[in-house]
Design an enzyme around this catalytic site. Sequence first.
Site, PDB file in Angstrom:
ATOM      1  N   CYS A   1       0.814  -1.223   0.000  1.00  0.00           N
ATOM      2  CA  CYS A   1       0.000   0.000   0.000  1.00  0.00           C
ATOM      3  C   CYS A   1       0.846   1.271   0.000  1.00  0.00           C
ATOM      4  CB  CYS A   1      -0.973  -0.007   1.180  1.00  0.00           C
ATOM      5  SG  CYS A   1      -0.183  -0.084   2.807  1.00  0.00           S
TER       6      CYS A   1
ATOM      7  N   HIS B   1      -2.436   0.799   7.117  1.00  0.00           N
ATOM      8  CA  HIS B   1      -2.832   0.774   5.712  1.00  0.00           C
ATOM      9  C   HIS B   1      -3.082   2.200   5.245  1.00  0.00           C
ATOM     10  CE1 HIS B   1      -4.252  -1.134   2.059  1.00  0.00           C
ATOM     11  NE2 HIS B   1      -5.368  -0.421   2.103  1.00  0.00           N
TER      12      HIS B   1
ATOM     13  N   HIS C   1      -6.200   1.796  -3.594  1.00  0.00           N
ATOM     14  CA  HIS C   1      -5.188   1.323  -2.649  1.00  0.00           C
ATOM     15  C   HIS C   1      -4.741  -0.077  -3.040  1.00  0.00           C
ATOM     16  CE1 HIS C   1      -8.139  -1.255  -0.223  1.00  0.00           C
ATOM     17  NE2 HIS C   1      -8.880  -0.650  -1.133  1.00  0.00           N
TER      18      HIS C   1
END
Length: 264
Positions: free
Chosen positions: A88, A142, A154
């Site tokens: 990510c 994240h 993402h």
Amino acid sequence: MQIKFRHTVAGVCLATLLLAVASCGSSRQTSRGKHNTGRPSGSTSRPAKRPTPDAPSGQLARALVDEARTWLGVPYVMGGADRKGADCSGFLVSVYRDVADIKLPRTTSQQREHCIPIDKDQLAAGDILFFSSKRSGGKVAHVAMYIGNGRMIHASSSRGVVEDDINLKYYIDHYLGSGRIPALAQTLPLPRPTAPASPAPSPVATAPASPTPAAPSSPNLATDSTSTATITPTITSTIIPADTTSTTQAINSRVRNAFNKTTK
């Protein structure tokens, strides 16, 4: 005959040589002509210039979103940051670098510290969303790029680079905050908080001047006031002399009786 033959052969050779020279010159000219009529220097053969951080916000936002969408389908690879596989934070590092030459820190926690915190209702395309996970203990685990209209792109650990709705229950439950990259703060200025309107200073309460009581105009009030003033001296003049007289008479009587007894 031999002389004529020799002249003929020489003439043929000379003609052939001249023809060859003319052919080479024509070939060079044709080559130059093709070169000169080709694409001008600096045409579309060069890559388009990347928007810089001081480009208009709309242009930069579109460029970021367009680049992020070209990554859709790239597999998730822990530690990766290219189209063969990316995690990510690596995905964001590559997108911002390739679009606007913006250098982001590599890890999710560093990216959060790098960004200017903003509220969720201040999000604009190009901002970053931060999320926790079941194992992160409330820490950022994240990151995703906001692309507008409640959507984000993402690198999901289970699905690779995907586009999702930020209002899905999982993302709402694990949402930690949002941030704007400092390099974009000038082109994507933060909304200024609306200062609460300061209440108008309340006027100093001034007690109304007590009106001077007017002299009573009622004859009854005048009579009551007069009667009260009259009662006091009447009681005093009536009671005090009566008590004094009786006391004096009693004293005189005792003195007289005592004197009579003495004289006898």
